[in-house]
Enzyme design. Structure first.
Site, PDB file in Angstrom:
ATOM      1  N   LYS A 193      45.109  25.733  21.360  1.00 26.58           N
ATOM      2  CA  LYS A 193      44.118  25.194  22.285  1.00 26.58           C
ATOM      3  C   LYS A 193      43.378  24.067  21.582  1.00 26.58           C
ATOM      4  CE  LYS A 193      39.960  25.370  23.033  1.00 26.58           C
ATOM      5  NZ  LYS A 193      39.678  24.001  23.534  1.00 26.58           N
ATOM      6  N   GLU A 266      37.718  27.677   9.420  1.00 21.76           N
ATOM      7  CA  GLU A 266      37.047  26.646   8.639  1.00 21.76           C
ATOM      8  C   GLU A 266      35.914  26.120   9.497  1.00 21.76           C
ATOM      9  OE1 GLU A 266      37.498  22.103   7.705  1.00 21.76           O
ATOM     10  OE2 GLU A 266      39.164  23.189   6.775  1.00 21.76           O
ATOM     11  N   CYS A 300      34.722  17.508   8.220  1.00 22.39           N
ATOM     12  CA  CYS A 300      34.057  18.717   7.738  1.00 22.39           C
ATOM     13  C   CYS A 300      33.868  18.712   6.229  1.00 22.39           C
ATOM     14  CB  CYS A 300      34.860  19.951   8.139  1.00 22.39           C
ATOM     15  SG  CYS A 300      34.937  20.255   9.916  1.00 22.39           S
TER      16      CYS A 300
END
Length: 526
Positions: A193, A266, A300
């Site tokens: 997704k 994560e 990130c």
């Protein structure tokens, strides 16, 4: 000081005005599992429509998982070497189709082509690494038995089943591919997704996997609103790999805990970059600029706070601002741009809100600080701040944009302490002598630490685990852990001759004495 940027570049190669490009996107859209309302995908660099994708309902997502689980049974019986051959072909296809992939990534995200290239290289290397190592990681292994000779113990690895892979928009090719390939090689099926803003990169991943020989049904892509499609996949899958915010990660983890299914994530980062007094200042300044503004700061593992030893503060700051001032910010598919667009109005507003709050509380803008609407709706200059107080949101919250704050420190100890003073612990960067960096790096509370690099050294070390400490995640990707997490460990112990009970006619006390003596001997050797 404000940064100097380029003028607008030509539009990306992938343009809806091109019949071939429109047909290619339509072909990808047809691979999505779903018959619901059409979702229009918009190019963030200029606001043009790229194409439409059908959304999947919760029932269709559950059905996709059921189909994946059915297809997985035969795949799990396929030898690991045959599964690895698919990953090896996929790794080659990714390189062969580099420019096509770059076009799709750029169009969906607005990132610079050089930033998109990181995704292509990462996916190919990840697939190749696991193609080489998966058969060995998955083979049955003999383990020490309860009693030598008499107990034969084997550890086996079995796939989880249908793995749900939920990915964000910032790395729309890397994350679906690099999380799905090890899951598939472990014998699982995957249902991906992607974020609804960037579905085409995930659909291209699916297309390339099928071209590489992946059987039908084993990998599927479902598109839908994150608040609906994500929870539906969490409800149906046998394991969840999630990448996203820490807040959402906690919700996903809670539901996985209720269902008693495995979970890896994560999550967010507020990553420190430390420049010590013995650092190579020109290299540190150039490396910091690359790392802080990679993908317009929407990374990130990218640094958002810089701690500089007072002895080199002025020298580093001047060199760093010089590098930032020379950065080329542009739209388009050329190779010259070093930074592209933010993804959306919401992301732009978050950057503005953090910046305005910090300035209102006394922070100073050393570079940037302004939007660039002449380049596109969501462009923002690379921005450097100083004097950011602890009370500012930007000091501790993840900004996820092209903004970094510089803080002076009086010693190495203070630098380590301030770097660790965070609820997050994803990545860290340390600039100093290599030996000193290795020593101090081990004291940083982060899942990955880079010495004399921003993030690429650890990210590109695919044989080593990557992930977050504290509020930055659970589990690891890359390395052996990145594949074995998608498996169930099973121990099969076959007992021969000797029983775990007194021999006929032997008293329990005599048995206890003999067993104690035997264990004393075993303890000396194992």
């Amino acid at each position: 000081m404000t940064s100097r940027t380029t003028t607008p570049a030509p539009s990306a190669h992938l343009s809806p005005s091109s019949g071939a490009a429109a047909a290619a996107l339509a072909s990808l859209a047809a691979l999505a599992t779903g018959t619901g309302p059409e979702h229009e995908v918009i190019a963030p660099s200029d606001g043009r429509p790229l194409g439409v994708v059908r959304q999947a309902s919760a029932a269709e997502i559950a059905a996709a998982v059921t189909r994946a689980r059915a297809a997985q049974k035969a795949w799990a019986r396929t030898p690991a070497t045959a599964r690895a051959a698919v990953a090896r072909r996929f790794a080659s296809l990714v390189l062969d189709r580099r420019d096509e992939i770059l076009d799709v990534i750029e169009a969906e995200t607005g990132k610079a082509r050089l930033a998109a290239l990181e995704e292509v290289m990462d996916v190919s290397r990840t697939a190749a690494y696991y193609a080489h190592t998966a058969p060995g990681l998955l083979r049955p292994r003999r383990r020490g038995g309860a009693f030598p000779v008499f107990t034969q113990t084997t550890e086996r690895r079995h796939p989880k089943g249908a793995v749900g892979v939920i990915t964000p928009w910032n790395y729309p090719f890397t994350l679906p591919a690099s999380d799905s390939v090890p899951a598939l090689l472990a014998g699982n099926a995957v249902v991906i997704k992607p974020d609804e803003k960037t579905p085409f990169s995930a659909l291209l991943t699916l297309s390339l996997l099928r071209e590489a020989g992946l059987p039908d049904g084993l990998a599927q892509v479902v598109v839908g609103p994150r608040d609906e499609a994500g929870p539906a996949l969490v409800e149906a899958a046998d394991y969840i790999m999630f990448t996203g915010s820490s807040a959402t990660g906690r919700k996903v983890a809670a539901r996985c805990g209720e269902r008693l299914i495995g979970f890896s994530a994560e999550l967010g980062g507020k990553n420190p970059l430390i420049v010590l007094a013995d650092a190579d200042i020109p290299a540190a300044a150039a490396g910091a600029a690359r790392a802080c503004f990679a993908n317009a700061g929407q990374l990130c593992i990218g640094p958002e706070r810089i701690y500089v030893h007072e002895a080199v503060r002025t020298q580093f700051t001047e060199a760093f601002l010089g590098e930032v001032g020379r950065m080329r910010v542009a739209a388009g598919a050329g190779w010259d741009a070093e930074m592209g667009s933010l993804i959306s109005e919401a992301q732009l507003e978050k950057v503005r809100a953090h910046l305005e709050d910090a300035v209102a509380r006394g922070a100073r803008i050393l570079a940037g600080g302004t939007a660039r609407p002449e380049l596109g709706p969501y462009f923002f200059d690379p921005t450097v701040l100083s004097d950011v107080p602890e009370s500012a949101a930007l000091c501790r919250e993840e900004t996820f944009g092209p903004v970094v704050a510089v803080y002076p420190v009086a010693s190495d100890e203070e630098a380590i302490a301030r770097a660790n003073d965070s609820a997050l612990g994803l990545n860290a960067s340390l600039w100093t002598r290599p030996a000193r960096g290795a020593e101090l790096g081990a004291r940083l509370e982060a899942g990955t630490v880079n010495v004399n690099e921003g993030y690429a050294a650890s990210w590109g070390s695919h044989a080593a685990p990557m992930g977050g400490w504290k509020g930055s995640g659970v589990g690891r990707r890359h390395g052996a852990e990145g594949l074995l997490k998608y498996t169930e460990a099973q121990t099969v112990a076959v007992q021969r001759l000797l029983r775990f009970a007194p021999l006929p006619g032997m008293s329990n006390e005599r048995y206890a004495d003999l067993l104690t003596a035997a264990v004393r001997v075993l303890n000396r050797f194992r």
